[in-house]
Design an enzyme around this catalytic site. Structure first.
Site, mmCIF file in Angstrom:
data_model
loop_
_atom_site.group_PDB
_atom_site.id
_atom_site.type_symbol
_atom_site.label_atom_id
_atom_site.label_comp_id
_atom_site.label_asym_id
_atom_site.label_seq_id
_atom_site.Cartn_x
_atom_site.Cartn_y
_atom_site.Cartn_z
ATOM 1 C CG HIS A 92 3.617 -8.711 -25.639
ATOM 2 N ND1 HIS A 92 3.434 -7.371 -25.914
ATOM 3 C CD2 HIS A 92 4.868 -9.000 -26.053
ATOM 4 C CE1 HIS A 92 4.533 -6.893 -26.471
ATOM 5 N NE2 HIS A 92 5.413 -7.850 -26.555
ATOM 6 C CG ASP A 123 1.043 -5.587 -24.273
ATOM 7 O OD1 ASP A 123 1.459 -6.427 -23.448
ATOM 8 O OD2 ASP A 123 1.432 -5.543 -25.449
ATOM 9 C CB SER A 202 8.234 -6.423 -26.066
ATOM 10 O OG SER A 202 7.658 -6.386 -27.332
#
Lengths: 511, 494
Positions: A92, A123, A202
């Site tokens: 992402h 992901d 992230s």
């Protein structure tokens, strides 16, 4: 439930693709094979050097105006070096990317990077910089195992709130099979920690004893101090999958289970009341078990591991859902199933394969939306992005979407073609209310996919009226062929539609 | 139409007599033909159909007709557990019964239960229904003060149209009155008069627009005439779904010329008057009883101007009357005669007022017959929030009609020893029980009488597709449910 079913869970939210930090393992292998560090782990500060900031400029397609360029935006995340010019981060972080820049810790210089592999279903993504020379001296981060409950971990990254590297400590509070929100449809093993994972974290490594035990990837909006990390079994699977140069995605059994707690149901199926066995409620048409399992069978064991009445097995002393077995396998691998049909005890070897139709429920990234424009009418294929964009209200559209895989609707409709928009024009004044419907037939022919719809609409020798039949709409839409061409040109001009169709999926970057 | 309105509801006028004179348009006057109607309404719970919901009280005014009949709206009487008539000054009361109720047209006719208790009604001079309204004329809307004085609000008839005032999708002749009314008790519905004659029943008032919707006198007269002949039949219907033909492309496609109007029949309801008459989907209706229908479905009414065609059926005909239809079929003109009658029962009824929902509880599984009311219980956004499978059946009943009189579904699962593991199963359509296809609640009850090997097998339309119940344990559970306060394990439609 199988993870192929659309799980419209609102609970898990992305951490916006902002930053990711990384740490580095010392082993020089480019792929993420299990790394037993040949040298003693370097001090933490040295490892931190291999955690980089990933800055991404994105272009997000607008499914409402599929002919337009989409929205230009961007964000930052974290990544970390795991091998020779291989940086691991979240999918992402780099989805829909048009430009990726990597920054070393303590440096202002930005190095252009590109996506080598991207796996939206788990992901994860691998990046490479164009020139690795400046990174040559950095150690590679090394992978560990699944951190035990209550053990302490450190999340490293470049979250919001400052430019420098950030370290957060947390305790492992849960290990579970949970949804991965990036694709909206996949569930894998997740480790929950009580450290807050913030936008920008992230893609960053989560460390224990100097080794990577996970990649920080999502949080929970309604709970503070809850962060989720992708544990190493999922990471290793990804790295193994791409080792041959392509990412082949996850495979699935294609079975929906139902727990067998009910004594009467157990009795009806001839099962003893011993707490084992889960019901096969449905078998995905054309899935790997199609033709082998049937609804009403009882799954007893998978690869020799006994399945309990909730569909769980025990692996390494931990209860996990039976899909964990399939999780770690690849297309072409086999799985042994023991099951019961009526009085018979049976076994079968299932060859796993990907099931692309189920991706209708997954969010798409980096693709240019397909559409066909004809005389003021806009046709688009139904997928998650379209569904989320238009929020279709018609129960028929919703039902076709929901049952697309279950009822094998893909056999007749490779695409579910939707009349999504009707542009204003004198030809369309009285039909605008029909937008948001599924197209069944054009000129008496059932529409199989968008390309087919295009061929029918733009047939070289059309009938007097192009007749479009919509599901659940009481009358056909009719466009006189004689006027269609002029109308198309006129409306494209006024609505700023610069080309009448886009039929090919254009993958972004190398995958 | 009901959305904004009825703000007048139960508010009590604060000040004593003689207030709120409105530019001479309103004023105290002698109450004539007015009686208060107080009702207590209790429908059934969608989630627990064996019990009634909390009572709702409505207070409105009824028009006293000759013969001590009281006319009010169906909303005042639907699901009523008790209706009481009250004198205008609030000193006398008498329980009332419902003589006739038309949910579609939103009208109800009441009478005192025991005339001996309603002697005071004698003293009220009755209103007589009369005539038709004219657009632009002045009519009077009546309210009552707490002290019994009548408040008359004069207003102008603004327009005449077909409105659906109670049950969604049923449109009847009604008119709008522009008048500024005040808050007063007993204003849920109000009589409307002209020259001392009853000329309508108010169904709603919007304080924002100062517009009232009023049931037209023609509809009231048809209703009363239907009651008079003994059995109440209700308003007829033709049984078609139509699409307008304003789209010039569609008109060319159908072969309609520019001077023609016409409405396109998209569906003919099986078992309806239209079906029997030979009408088909694809036909275009050009004239009804000689009246030309324009491309938007309107005809020229001699009194009211443009009115939607359905008034020619529902408002102008009674059950059994013939309707002459000039149609275009595949470009050729034809004439068809339909004998209009009540619409056939729907697979999923529009409403189930006053008919307690049929249900069955077996071992903790709760089965019901689907009605629109069940779905509406999901709240304002029911059209998106209600279970998808059930919504689809409501929208596309033709896909579910085969072999069914009603749609039986498993509405929920009560946690019992028999339903372990089934707790999250709900809102599934039932197809078969113990090998028997399920057409309605009767057949479901019957099917549960025949378990195989002491097990009930229930087939549903979604995961897990099959449920089993232990027959013996279910019976014990059922008994326990009865002991724990459930009054009955089933209810069959009458």
């Amino acid at each position: 439930m199988s993870r192929l079913l659309p799980a419209l869970l609102g609970a898990l939210l992305f951490i916006p693709p902002i930053s990711a930090e990384k740490t580095l393992p010392l082993v020089a292998e480019a792929t993420g094979a299990d790394l037993e560090a040949p040298v003693p782990p370097p001090p933490p500060s040295d490892i931190y050097r291999s955690v980089v900031r990933v800055e991404v400029a994105t272009q997000v397609a607008d499914y409402r105006t599929p002919w337009n360029s989409g929205r230009f935006s961007g964000g930052t995340g974290t990544g970390f070096l795991i091998g020779n010019n291989r940086f691991l981060t979240n999918a992402h972080v780099v989805s829909n990317a048009r430009r990726i820049l990597i920054t070393k810790r303590g440096s202002a210089q930005k190095f252009p990077a590109r996506v080598i592999h991207i796996a939206h279903d788990c992901d994860l993504a691998l990046l490479a910089v164009e020139d690795f020379t400046p990174f040559d001296d950095l150690p590679y981060l090394e992978f560990g195992g699944v951190p035990p409950l209550e053990s302490q971990v450190r999340a490293i990254g470049y979250p919001v709130g400052g430019d420098r590297i950030s370290v957060t400590r947390g305790v492992v509070s849960r290990i579970d099979f949970r949804p991965y929100s990036h694709s909206r449809v996949d569930s894998h093993l997740v480790v929950q920690i009580d450290a807050a994972i913030n936008p920008g974290n992230s893609g960053g490594p989560v460390l224990q004893d100097g080794k990577v035990v996970g990649v920080a990837f999502q949080g929970l909006r309604q709970a503070d101090n809850t962060g989720y990390i992708i544990p190493t079994p999922v990471i290793r699977r990804f790295l193994k999958d791409v080792a041959d140069g392509t990412y082949d995605k996850y495979v699935d059994l294609g079975v929906t289970e139902f727990p067998l707690h009910n004594p009467a149901m157990r009795a009806a199926l001839g099962l003893p009341d011993d707490g084992f066995g889960v019901l096969v409620a449905s078998v995905l048409p054309e899935g790997p078990c199609d033709g082998i399992l049937e609804a009403g069978d009882v799954l007893l064991a998978i690869d020799g591991k006994k399945i309990d009445n909730s569909g769980n097995i025990t692996v390494d002393g931990e209860k996990v859902v039976l899909h964990e077995i399939v999780e770690r396998k690849f297309a072409g691998d086999t799985v042994e199933l023991d099951y019961r049909r009526g009085e018979d005890q049976r076994s079968a070897t299932i060859t796993l394969k990907p099931f692309p139709h189920a991706r209708i429920f997954a969010m798409r990234y980096g693709e240019r939306p397909r559409y066909v424009f004809f005389a003021g009418l806009v046709f688009q294929p139904l997928d998650f992005n379209l569904y989320a964009t238009y929020q279709f209200e018609s129960p028929r559209v919703r039902k076709i979407y929901q049952n697309y895989v279950k009822d094998a609707l893909f056999k007749e409709r490779e695409d579910v073609v939707i009349l999504t928009r009707i542009e204003s024009d004198r030809l369309t004044t009285f039909i605008t209310g029909f937008a948001g419907s599924v197209v069944n037939e054009i000129n008496g022919t059932k529409v199989k996919n968008l390309r087919h719809a295009h061929a029918l609409l733009y047939a070289p020798d059309p009938p007097e009226f192009i007749e479009i039949k919509l599901e659940g709409v009481p009358r056909p839409i009719v466009i006189p062929s004689a006027e269609a061409k002029a109308a198309s040109e006129r409306i494209m001009q006024s609505a700023g539609i610069y080309r009448p169709y886009f039929l090919d999926e254009a993958p972004v970057s190398a995958e | 139409m009901r959305t904004i309105l009825i703000t007048l509801l139960a508010l009590l006028a604060v000040s004593p007599a003689g207030l709120a004179q409105n530019k001479g348009a309103a004023g105290a006057a002698k109450p004539k033909g007015l009686v208060r109607v107080n009702s207590t309404l209790q429908s059934y719970s969608a989630a627990q159909p064996w019990e009634r919901t909390n009572p709702v009280r409505r207070r409105g005014l009824g028009a006293v007709l000759p013969g001590k009949r009281i006319l009010t709206t169906a909303e005042m009487a639907a699901d009523a557990t008790y209706i009481e008539l009250e004198s205008s000054d609030g000193t006398r009361t008498a329980p009332a019964t419902v003589l006739a109720l038309d949910y579609e047209a939103n009208l109800a006719l009441l009478a005192p239960e025991d005339p001996a208790l309603a002697g005071w009604l004698q003293d009220i001079k009755p209103l007589r229904p009369n005539g038709a309204v004219t657009i632009g004329e002045t009519v009077n809307i009546w309210q009552l003060e707490d002290n019994g004085e009548a408040i008359r609000t004069s207003g102008t008839v603004r327009s005449v149209d077909l409105l659906s005032t109670f049950i969604e999708g049923h449109y009847f002749l009604a008119y709008e009155v522009k008048a500024s009314m005040q808050s007063a008790s007993s204003s849920y519905t109000l009589p409307v008069t002209r020259d001392g004659k009853l000329i309508g029943v108010l169904t709603s008032y919007s304080s924002k627009d100062q517009i009232s919707d009023v049931v037209a006198p023609e509809i009231i007269e048809s209703f009363l005439a239907d009651v008079k002949d003994g059995t109440y039949e209700g308003f007829p219907s033709l049984g078609i779904a139509t699409v307008l033909t304003e789209d010039p492309l569609f008109r060319d496609y159908l072969g309609l010329t520019d001077d023609q109007g016409g409405i396109y029949i998209s569906r003919v309801v099986p078992g309806s008057a239209a079906n029997d008459s030979g009408l088909e989907a694809g036909d275009v209706i050009l004239r009804i009883d000689g009246k030309a229908i324009d491309r938007r479905g309107y005809y020229d009414d001699p009194l009211y101007g443009r009115l939607f065609w359905s008034h020619l059926v529902r408002g102008m005909k009674k059950v059994g009357d013939a309707l002459k239809l000039d149609i275009l079929r595949e470009g050729k003109p034809e004439t068809i005669t339909a004998n209009v009658r009540r619409a056939p029962e729907k697979l999923i009824p529009d409403h189930i007022h006053d008919s307690p929902p049929a249900y069955l509880i077996k071992g903790g599984l709760v089965f019901q017959e689907l009605s629109r009311q069940y779905l509406e219980a999901y709240g304002d956004k029911w059209q998106t929030r209600a279970p998808l499978g059930l919504l689809d059946a409501l929208r596309n009943p033709e896909d579910y009609e085969e072999g069914r009189n009603r749609l039986i579904f498993l509405s929920r699962v009560i946690a019992t020893p028999a339903t372990i593991g089934y707790e999250n199963v709900g809102n599934r359509i039932v197809t078969e029980v113990n090998g028997q296809p399920i057409a309605d609640m009767e057949s479901l009850v019957e099917a549960f009488r025949q378990p195989t090997d002491e097990l009930h097998m229930i087939r549903i339309d979604d995961v897990p597709y099959v449920l089993y119940l232990d027959a013996e344990i279910s019976d014990v559970v059922d008994k326990q449910l009865l002991e724990s306060g459930l009054q009955s394990l089933s209810r069959i439609r009458e």
